[in-house]
Design an enzyme around this catalytic site. Structure first.
Site, PDB file in Angstrom:
ATOM      1  N   HIS A   1      39.261  72.284  52.750  1.00 21.60           N
ATOM      2  CA  HIS A   1      37.792  72.594  52.606  1.00 21.60           C
ATOM      3  C   HIS A   1      37.414  72.988  53.853  1.00 21.60           C
ATOM      4  O   HIS A   1      37.470  72.040  54.541  1.00 21.60           O
ATOM      5  CB  HIS A   1      36.868  71.864  51.528  1.00 21.60           C
TER       6      HIS A   1
ATOM      7  N   GLU B   1      34.660  71.898  54.948  1.00 27.37           N
ATOM      8  CA  GLU B   1      33.785  70.763  55.399  1.00 27.37           C
ATOM      9  C   GLU B   1      35.064  69.801  56.080  1.00 27.37           C
ATOM     10  O   GLU B   1      34.513  69.004  56.882  1.00 27.37           O
ATOM     11  CB  GLU B   1      33.138  69.912  54.333  1.00 27.37           C
TER      12      GLU B   1
ATOM     13  N   CYS C   1      31.908  69.536  47.507  1.00 23.42           N
ATOM     14  CA  CYS C   1      32.243  68.849  46.095  1.00 23.42           C
ATOM     15  C   CYS C   1      32.244  67.421  46.395  1.00 23.42           C
ATOM     16  O   CYS C   1      32.113  66.878  47.768  1.00 23.42           O
ATOM     17  CB  CYS C   1      33.744  69.285  46.242  1.00 23.42           C
TER      18      CYS C   1
ATOM     19  N   CYS D   1      34.311  66.180  49.681  1.00 23.03           N
ATOM     20  CA  CYS D   1      33.708  66.282  50.741  1.00 23.03           C
ATOM     21  C   CYS D   1      32.599  65.326  51.048  1.00 23.03           C
ATOM     22  O   CYS D   1      32.383  65.052  52.139  1.00 23.03           O
ATOM     23  CB  CYS D   1      33.413  67.779  50.941  1.00 23.03           C
TER      24      CYS D   1
END
Length: 148
Positions: free
Chosen positions: A52, A54, A82, A85
């Site tokens: 992701h 992040e 999410c 993260c």
């Protein structure tokens, strides 16, 4: 004004993810108004479910700063993080998270759940939602419309 400047950069990165066929999410990590690292979604390209924006941004920051702890930093991300993260952000001791669009399906800073308030964590995130949210929502909406 400062938040909008850095969120604009996160949205630019989100467009890079989109150009690669990834969900358009971008992130930048800032400390003392200096860019430390950046990332954009790449789970498909990297065959990595943890890739992701992040997470890639945090990994790069750790390399730049030589530490997995990132106190005094602010993460700007174009979509609400999410649970995976958010957990990484807490573990890294990121001071503040600024996000654009809320994510009612998987967001863990108020969208689907509010992970920081669910437990007694050893670190508390400061959260600022909704910075350039409309621009992010349009980007995401257009991406998913094209895929249907």
């Amino acid at each position: 004004m400062v938040d909008q400047r850095w969120m604009t950069e996160a949205l630019r990165l989100a467009r890079q993810a989109e150009a690669l066929g990834e969900v358009p999410v971008g992130a930048v990590l800032v400390k003392d108004q200096q860019l430390i690292s950046s990332g954009f979604n790449q789970p498909i390209r990297l065959s990595d479910p943890s890739a992701h924006a992040e997470i890639l941004c945090l990994r790069a920051a750790g390399q730049v700063l030589g530490n997995y702890r990132l106190p005094g930093t602010t993460l700007y991300v174009s979509l609400e993080p999410c649970p995976m993260c958010v957990g990484a952000l807490i573990h890294a001791r990121v001071q503040r998270v600024v996000y654009a669009a809320s994510d009612p399906k998987t967001g863990a800073l108020g969208g689907q759940c509010d992970l920081p308030v669910l437990g007694t964590w050893n670190h508390q995130l400061q959260v600022t939602p909704g910075v350039l949210a409309a621009e992010s929502r349009v980007l995401l909406k257009m991406f998913f419309q094209k895929r249907r």
